[in-house]
Scaffold this motif. Structure first.
Motif, PDB file in Angstrom:
ATOM      1  N   THR A   9       0.832  -1.205   0.000  1.00 53.51           N
ATOM      2  CA  THR A   9       0.000   0.000   0.000  1.00 53.51           C
ATOM      3  C   THR A   9       0.866   1.254   0.000  1.00 53.51           C
ATOM      4  O   THR A   9       0.579   2.223  -0.714  1.00 53.51           O
ATOM      5  CB  THR A   9      -0.940   0.002   1.210  1.00 53.51           C
ATOM      6  N   GLY A  10       1.932   1.229   0.774  1.00 53.49           N
ATOM      7  CA  GLY A  10       2.863   2.355   0.780  1.00 53.49           C
ATOM      8  C   GLY A  10       3.506   2.568  -0.578  1.00 53.49           C
ATOM      9  O   GLY A  10       3.693   3.714  -1.022  1.00 53.49           O
ATOM     10  N   LYS A  11       3.842   1.468  -1.247  1.00 46.86           N
ATOM     11  CA  LYS A  11       4.433   1.575  -2.589  1.00 46.86           C
ATOM     12  C   LYS A  11       3.447   2.194  -3.576  1.00 46.86           C
ATOM     13  O   LYS A  11       3.832   3.003  -4.422  1.00 46.86           O
ATOM     14  CB  LYS A  11       4.860   0.185  -3.093  1.00 46.86           C
ATOM     15  N   VAL A  12       2.179   1.801  -3.473  1.00 41.90           N
ATOM     16  CA  VAL A  12       1.161   2.346  -4.370  1.00 41.90           C
ATOM     17  C   VAL A  12       1.059   3.859  -4.185  1.00 41.90           C
ATOM     18  O   VAL A  12       1.000   4.623  -5.163  1.00 41.90           O
ATOM     19  CB  VAL A  12      -0.207   1.676  -4.121  1.00 41.90           C
ATOM     20  N   ILE A  13       1.062   4.320  -2.948  1.00 44.50           N
ATOM     21  CA  ILE A  13       0.974   5.759  -2.680  1.00 44.50           C
ATOM     22  C   ILE A  13       2.209   6.481  -3.215  1.00 44.50           C
ATOM     23  O   ILE A  13       2.104   7.578  -3.798  1.00 44.50           O
ATOM     24  CB  ILE A  13       0.789   6.008  -1.167  1.00 44.50           C
ATOM     25  N   GLU A  14       3.392   5.882  -3.037  1.00 45.95           N
ATOM     26  CA  GLU A  14       4.613   6.482  -3.589  1.00 45.95           C
ATOM     27  C   GLU A  14       4.536   6.588  -5.109  1.00 45.95           C
ATOM     28  O   GLU A  14       4.919   7.616  -5.687  1.00 45.95           O
ATOM     29  CB  GLU A  14       5.825   5.642  -3.181  1.00 45.95           C
ATOM     30  N   ASN A  15       4.042   5.544  -5.762  1.00 44.50           N
ATOM     31  CA  ASN A  15       3.910   5.569  -7.223  1.00 44.50           C
ATOM     32  C   ASN A  15       2.906   6.623  -7.676  1.00 44.50           C
ATOM     33  O   ASN A  15       3.103   7.291  -8.700  1.00 44.50           O
ATOM     34  CB  ASN A  15       3.496   4.192  -7.744  1.00 44.50           C
ATOM     35  N   LEU A  16       1.846   6.787  -6.910  1.00 47.93           N
ATOM     36  CA  LEU A  16       0.862   7.820  -7.231  1.00 47.93           C
ATOM     37  C   LEU A  16       1.480   9.213  -7.108  1.00 47.93           C
ATOM     38  O   LEU A  16       1.214  10.101  -7.934  1.00 47.93           O
ATOM     39  CB  LEU A  16      -0.345   7.702  -6.302  1.00 47.93           C
ATOM     40  N   ASP A  17       2.306   9.402  -6.082  1.00 43.16           N
ATOM     41  CA  ASP A  17       2.979  10.692  -5.909  1.00 43.16           C
ATOM     42  C   ASP A  17       3.912  10.997  -7.077  1.00 43.16           C
ATOM     43  O   ASP A  17       4.000  12.144  -7.541  1.00 43.16           O
ATOM     44  CB  ASP A  17       3.765  10.707  -4.597  1.00 43.16           C
ATOM     45  N   GLU A  18       4.607   9.972  -7.570  1.00 41.96           N
ATOM     46  CA  GLU A  18       5.509  10.174  -8.709  1.00 41.96           C
ATOM     47  C   GLU A  18       4.732  10.591  -9.955  1.00 41.96           C
ATOM     48  O   GLU A  18       5.137  11.501 -10.685  1.00 41.96           O
ATOM     49  CB  GLU A  18       6.289   8.885  -8.986  1.00 41.96           C
ATOM     50  N   VAL A  19       3.598   9.931 -10.181  1.00 45.41           N
ATOM     51  CA  VAL A  19       2.781  10.245 -11.361  1.00 45.41           C
ATOM     52  C   VAL A  19       2.255  11.677 -11.287  1.00 45.41           C
ATOM     53  O   VAL A  19       2.322  12.439 -12.264  1.00 45.41           O
ATOM     54  CB  VAL A  19       1.613   9.247 -11.486  1.00 45.41           C
ATOM     55  N   THR A  20       1.752  12.067 -10.132  1.00 44.90           N
ATOM     56  CA  THR A  20       1.189  13.413  -9.999  1.00 44.90           C
ATOM     57  C   THR A  20       2.269  14.484 -10.028  1.00 44.90           C
ATOM     58  O   THR A  20       2.037  15.587 -10.527  1.00 44.90           O
ATOM     59  CB  THR A  20       0.377  13.521  -8.698  1.00 44.90           C
ATOM     60  N   SER A  21       3.449  14.168  -9.498  1.00 41.67           N
ATOM     61  CA  SER A  21       4.556  15.141  -9.528  1.00 41.67           C
ATOM     62  C   SER A  21       5.001  15.402 -10.961  1.00 41.67           C
ATOM     63  O   SER A  21       5.317  16.535 -11.333  1.00 41.67           O
ATOM     64  CB  SER A  21       5.730  14.630  -8.689  1.00 41.67           C
ATOM     65  N   LYS A  22       5.030  14.348 -11.769  1.00 40.21           N
ATOM     66  CA  LYS A  22       5.405  14.513 -13.178  1.00 40.21           C
ATOM     67  C   LYS A  22       4.433  15.446 -13.902  1.00 40.21           C
ATOM     68  O   LYS A  22       4.831  16.198 -14.789  1.00 40.21           O
ATOM     69  CB  LYS A  22       5.434  13.155 -13.883  1.00 40.21           C
ATOM     70  N   LYS A  23       3.176  15.378 -13.515  1.00 42.38           N
ATOM     71  CA  LYS A  23       2.161  16.201 -14.174  1.00 42.38           C
ATOM     72  C   LYS A  23       2.084  17.605 -13.585  1.00 42.38           C
ATOM     73  O   LYS A  23       1.296  18.427 -14.054  1.00 42.38           O
ATOM     74  CB  LYS A  23       0.800  15.513 -14.068  1.00 42.38           C
ATOM     75  N   GLY A  24       2.897  17.869 -12.556  1.00 46.85           N
ATOM     76  CA  GLY A  24       2.952  19.205 -11.985  1.00 46.85           C
ATOM     77  C   GLY A  24       1.842  19.549 -11.013  1.00 46.85           C
ATOM     78  O   GLY A  24       1.590  20.726 -10.754  1.00 46.85           O
ATOM     79  N   TYR A  25       1.166  18.521 -10.445  1.00 46.44           N
ATOM     80  CA  TYR A  25       0.114  18.811  -9.474  1.00 46.44           C
ATOM     81  C   TYR A  25       0.734  19.324  -8.178  1.00 46.44           C
ATOM     82  O   TYR A  25       1.758  18.823  -7.720  1.00 46.44           O
ATOM     83  CB  TYR A  25      -0.700  17.553  -9.160  1.00 46.44           C
ATOM     84  N   LYS A  26       0.111  20.319  -7.590  1.00 49.45           N
ATOM     85  CA  LYS A  26       0.613  20.862  -6.328  1.00 49.45           C
ATOM     86  C   LYS A  26       0.269  19.949  -5.157  1.00 49.45           C
ATOM     87  O   LYS A  26       1.006  19.862  -4.186  1.00 49.45           O
ATOM     88  CB  LYS A  26       0.029  22.255  -6.100  1.00 49.45           C
ATOM     89  N   VAL A  27      -0.883  19.292  -5.259  1.00 46.14           N
ATOM     90  CA  VAL A  27      -1.323  18.383  -4.199  1.00 46.14           C
ATOM     91  C   VAL A  27      -1.058  16.952  -4.642  1.00 46.14           C
ATOM     92  O   VAL A  27      -1.402  16.565  -5.756  1.00 46.14           O
ATOM     93  CB  VAL A  27      -2.828  18.569  -3.914  1.00 46.14           C
ATOM     94  N   THR A  28      -0.429  16.154  -3.797  1.00 53.76           N
ATOM     95  CA  THR A  28      -0.126  14.761  -4.117  1.00 53.76           C
ATOM     96  C   THR A  28      -1.023  13.836  -3.299  1.00 53.76           C
ATOM     97  O   THR A  28      -1.473  14.206  -2.204  1.00 53.76           O
ATOM     98  CB  THR A  28       1.343  14.428  -3.826  1.00 53.76           C
ATOM     99  N   PRO A  29      -1.282  12.635  -3.783  1.00 56.50           N
ATOM    100  CA  PRO A  29      -2.083  11.680  -2.999  1.00 56.50           C
ATOM    101  C   PRO A  29      -1.480  11.394  -1.628  1.00 56.50           C
ATOM    102  O   PRO A  29      -2.215  11.200  -0.654  1.00 56.50           O
ATOM    103  CB  PRO A  29      -2.083  10.430  -3.882  1.00 56.50           C
ATOM    104  N   GLY A  30      -0.140  11.354  -1.556  1.00 59.22           N
ATOM    105  CA  GLY A  30       0.490  11.081  -0.276  1.00 59.22           C
ATOM    106  C   GLY A  30       0.147  12.114   0.778  1.00 59.22           C
ATOM    107  O   GLY A  30       0.007  11.799   1.962  1.00 59.22           O
TER     108      GLY A  30
END
Length: 699
Positions: free
Chosen positions: A491-512
Motif C-alpha cells: 500500500t505504501g508503494k502504491v501511494i509512492e507511485n501515485l505521488d511520482e505520477v502526480t509530480s510529473k504532471k505538476g500537481y501541487k497536491v499529491t495523494p500522499g
C-alpha cells in the motif's frame, strides 16, 4: 410568530442532548434572531445569571419578523455553527451585557430536522455535549429501497451466472487450464480486464456481484480462500474448525479466474502489476527470491483490496515484533495460537516445575480492548474452563466431563486484558461497555484499563505502566497483540507511485499528502486520486475517502463488504469512471474544479439519451457516491454472553447484553456465513463442542 420565536429559543437553550421530546412536530417556519453583544466582552456568569440572561434574550427575541424577510438556514454544519455561535456569545456576557444589541441576521428553520442539526452544533461546540445522531426517515427509506433493488439485481445476476455454469459443464473438457488464457485472448478485447488484488471482505463481495459476461475478472492473492474473520477468535480455541469459516475463491464465483500469487508492485501509470507466483501470506513482507517466478500482468481497471496487517512493529512500543507476540488476523494465526496454548498446558504438566513457574506459563496476556481482544479473552476463558474443569457458571456445558484433560492446572491459569484507555469496546454504547467489562471480570479475566504497554522483554515478559504511573512487569506464557493495524508495504508503494505520477504532471497536491493513516486516498466513488482516470479503484481497509463532503469510515468487515458490492455494481451498470466535465452534476465539488486530482462523478452516457437505460438505472444517470449503512456491532464476551447492538444507520434498534445478546450473536453469525456449506459446518461445530467439549490434541 412571537410564540414560535420563544419556543424555538427555549429549545436551542435547553441544556439537553436529546431534544427530540421538546421539538414540536408542527414546527414549520420558526424565526430565530441571532443577536450579539456590541463590545463582545463580558464576565463569567453564575447559574442565576445564566437564567436571567436566558430570560432576557427570550424577551428580546420575541420581536416579530415578517416571514418573507427571513433567510433559510444553511444546512452546512460549519455554517450552522457560525450562525449559532452568536446566540451563545450573547449569553456568555450575562447581566454585564449592554441593553443595546445589534441584530445580525434572522433565519427560519423549515423543519424539525433542521432544528435538531442547529441544536447539535451548539451543544457540541459551545457546551461540549456530544451531538445526538439525527435520524432522517425519508433518507433512510430511500437508502433501504435502493438496497432492496440492489439485492434483486444481484440475485438475478447470480441466477444467470448459474445458468451459464450449467452450460459450461457441457463443454468442460474444452476449458483451458491456464489462468491467464482468457486474460490475454485478443478475441475477448471487447471485455475490459478487471484485476482484483486480495481475497478479503471487499474482494469477496466484489467478485460475488461482478458480471463476468461484461468483464474478464482475475483475482490475485497468495491465499486462495476468503475467511469469515469475526469467528477467528472462536477458531483459535477450537470451538469452530478453520475449514468451517472459509470459502474457496473459486467457489465464490466459478466464472472468475484466480491466480495464486502476491502483488509486489503496481505501476499505476502503465496499468500493470508485478506478481510473484506461489503461495504465501499477503501480510508478510518477504522479498523475491531467485527461484521464484515473477510476471507482469496488465489491466484496464484494477480493484485494490489488499487490506491491512497487524501492528507488528511500533517505534512507541519496544520489543513489539512477530517473534515476541502472537496476532489474530489470519487462519494461520488462529491455528498457531491454539497450538501454542495447548503446548503451554502440556509444558506446565511437566515434572520439576514450581507453582510460580506453572503460573507464569499459564498466564495469558492480551493487549487491546477492541472486539478482537475482548472476544479472544472470552473464548480463551471458556476454553480454559472447559479443559481444566473449572467450575462452570450458568451451566454452560450440557454434558460435563468426569475429569477434564488438564484438571490439575485450573488453579494456575489466568487471563489478563491490557487496555490503554478507560473503556473496552469503544464503538459500543456506555452501558454495553460496562456490561462487557463486568462479564469478563466475573469470568475471571483480570481487566486492566488505563494501562499502557511500555515494552516487551522477549516473548514471556511484558512491562506495563498502571494508572498510578508505576511500571509493572508481567511474566507470562504468551502475549497476544490485538491493538491496532498498520498498512501493508505494498500500500505504501502504491501511494509512492501515485505521488511520482502526480509530480510529473505538476500537481501541487499529491495523494500522499491526502493519505490518512497510510490509507490510499479515494473519492466518494472509491476512485484512487492521482491514478489515470477510471483505472484504479481501492476498497476496504486499505482505502480512505477524502474530500470536502467525505466522512471517515471505520476499518470493519461491514464497510469493506458494502464497498466491494458497490464498486461491482458501478461497473455492471456501465458507468464511465472518468466522469463527464460537461454534464451538470449535483455532486460536483469545488475540489473537482480547483484540484485536478478529483474527477467529476461517474456517468452513464447511454442513459443520457436512452430512456430504457435510464429506467434500468432507476433514473441514476450519474452514479451516487458510496453510502455506508451501519447495521450495528456484535461481540462475544465469554460465559455464554455477548453484546448485540443493532442499528439502522444512526437509528438504534436494539441493544442486548448477556444470554439474549448471545442468541442474537449466534443467529447473525450463522446467517452471515457466505454459503450453506459453512452455515451447516459452523452449526455442527457448535453442537460438537457443546456435547464433547474442546479437543486438546496438537497436530
Amino acid at each position: 410568530m412571537k410564540i414560535f420565536g420563544n419556543i424555538s429559543l427555549f429549545l436551542l437553550l435547553a441544556p439537553y442532548q436529546d431534544t427530540s421530546a421538546f421539538a414540536p412536530s408542527f414546527l414549520k417556519s420558526t424565526s430565530l434572531m441571532r443577536t450579539r453583544n456590541i463590545d463582545g466582552q463580558g464576565a463569567q456568569r453564575t447559574s442565576e445569571q445564566e437564567i436571567d440572561a436566558e430570560q432576557n434574550i427570550q424577551e428580546k427575541a420575541s420581536i416579530s419578523v415578517p416571514h418573507d424577510k427571513t433567510n433559510s438556514i444553511n444546512h452546512d454544519p460549519s455554517l450552522i455553527f457560525e450562525q449559532a455561535s452568536g446566540i451563545q456569545g450573547f449569553l456568555d456576557t450575562g447581566d454585564n451585557a449592554p441593553e443595546e444589541t445589534e441584530q445580525v441576521a434572522t433565519y427560519s428553520i423549515d423543519n424539525e430536522l433542521a432544528l435538531k442539526e442547529f441544536i447539535n452544533v451548539i451543544n457540541e461546540k459551545d457546551r461540549g455535549i456530544p451531538p445526538e445522531p439525527i435520524f432522517d426517515l425519508g433518507s433512510m427509506i430511500e437508502q433501504l429501497a435502493g438496497k432492496g433493488f440492489d439485492t434483486v439485481e444481484d440475485a438475478t445476476l447470480m441466477f444467470k451466472r448459474q445458468m451459464a455454469v450449467f452450460e459450461t459443464l457441457k463443454n468442460q473438457d474444452d476449458l483451458n487450464a491456464d489462468a491467464l488464457s482468457e486474460w490475454n485472448d485478443p478475441k475477448l478485447s471487447h471485455k475490459p480486464k478487471v484485476l482484483v488484488v486480495g481475497s478479503g471482505w471487499a474482494s469477496h463481495a466484489f467478485i460475488k456481484c461482478i458480471d463476468t459476461e461484461k468483464f474478464r475478472v482475475l483475482v490475485v492473492s497468495p491465499t486462495n480462500y476468503f475467511v469469515f474473520t469475526p469467528m477467528l477468535a472462536s477458531t483459535s480455541v477450537g470451538t469452530t474448525e478453520a475449514r468451517s469459516i472459509v470459502e474457496s475463491t473459486r467457489d465464490s464465483n466459478p466464472t472468475v479466474k484466480y491466480l495464486e500469487g502476491k502483488v509486489m508492485d503496481v505501476d499505476v501509470e502503465n496499468k500493470s502489476m508485478k506478481v510473484k507466483l506461489g503461495q504465501g501470506r499477503i501480510t508478510d513482507d518477504d522479498p523475491i527470491h531467485e527461484d521464484q517466478e515473477v510476471i507482469d500482468i496488465s489491466y484496464d481497471v484494477a480493484v485494490y483490496s489488499a487490506g491491512v496487517g497487524p501492528l507488528s512493529a511500533s517505534k512507541r512500543t519496544e520489543g513489539l515484533s512477530k517473534e515476541n507476540v502472537h496476532f489474530l488476523k489470519t487462519v494461520e494465526d488462529a491455528k498457531g495460537l491454539l497450538s501454542t496454548v495447548i503446548t503451554l498446558l502440556e509444558k506446565a504438566s511437566q515434572p520439576g516445575l514450581t507453582d510460580q513457574e506453572r503460573k507464569n506459563l499459564l498466564t495469558f496476556v492480551v493487549v487491546g480492548g477492541g472486539p478482537t481482544g475482548v472476544e479472544y479473552c472470552g473464548e480463551l476463558t471458556d476454553f480454559l474452563n472447559d479443559v481444566t474443569g473449572k467450575e462452570e457458571k450458568n451451566n454452560r456445558s450440557a454434558v460435563k466431563r468426569t475429569l477434564a484433560p488438564f484438571a490439575s492446572l485450573g488453579k494456575y491459569t489466568s487471563v489478563k486484558l491490557i487496555q490503554g484507555s478507560q473503556d473496552l469496546l469503544p464503538m459500543f454504547d456506555k452501558d454495553m461497555r460496562d456490561s462487557a467489562k463486568a462479564t469478563l471480570v466475573r469470568e475471571g479475566v483480570d481487566v486492566r484499563t488505563n494501562t499502557k504497554v511500555e515494552r516487551m522483554e522477549g516473548k514471556n515478559r511484558i512491562i506495563v505502566t498502571n494508572p498510578d504511573g508505576e511500571e509493572v512487569a508481567i511474566d507470562c506464557g504468551i502475549i497476544v497483540w490485538a491493538a491496532g493495524t498498520m498498512p501493508l508495504k505494498l500500500t505504501g508503494k502504491v501511494i509512492e507511485n501515485l505521488d511520482e505520477v502526480t509530480s510529473k504532471k505538476g500537481y501541487k497536491v499529491t495523494p500522499g499528502s491526502l493519505s490518512q493513516a497510510g490509507r490510499i486516498p479515494v473519492d466518494r466513488w472509491q476512485r484512487v486520486l492521482g491514478a489515470p482516470a477510471g483505472t484504479l479503484l481501492a476498497i476496504g481497509d486499505a482505502s480512505g475517502t477524502v474530500g470536502k463532503n467525505a466522512s471517515p469510515l471505520p476499518q470493519t468487515a461491514q464497510v469493506a463488504a458494502q464497498q466491494g458490492a458497490y464498486v461491482a455494481r458501478l461497473l455492471n451498470r456501465g458507468y464511465d469512471l472518468t466522469g463527464s466535465p460537461t454534464f451538470e452534476s449535483s455532486e460536483m465539488e469545488d475540489d473537482m474544479v480547483e484540484d485536478s486530482l478529483f474527477l467529476p462523478p461517474p456517468i452513464n452516457h447511454k442513459a443520457v439519451i436512452d430512456e430504457s437505460t435510464r429506467w434500468q438505472l432507476r433514473g441514476m444517470i450519474e452514479a451516487k457516491p458510496f453510502q455506508f449503512l451501519n447495521l450495528g456491532q456484535l461481540a462475544y464476551i465469554g460465559g455464554g454472553e455477548a453484546l448485540s447492538q443493532v442499528r439502522l444507520g444512526n437509528k438504534k434498534l436494539l441493544n442486548q447484553a448477556g444470554s439474549v445478546g448471545f442468541l442474537l450473536w449466534k443467529s447473525v453469525y450463522v446467517v452471515k456465513q457466505v454459503s450453506t456449506k459453512t452455515r451447516l459446518l459452523v452449526l455442527f461445530d457448535w453442537f460438537k463442542t457443546k456435547i464433547f467439549g474442546r479437543d486438546v490434541t496438537r497436530m
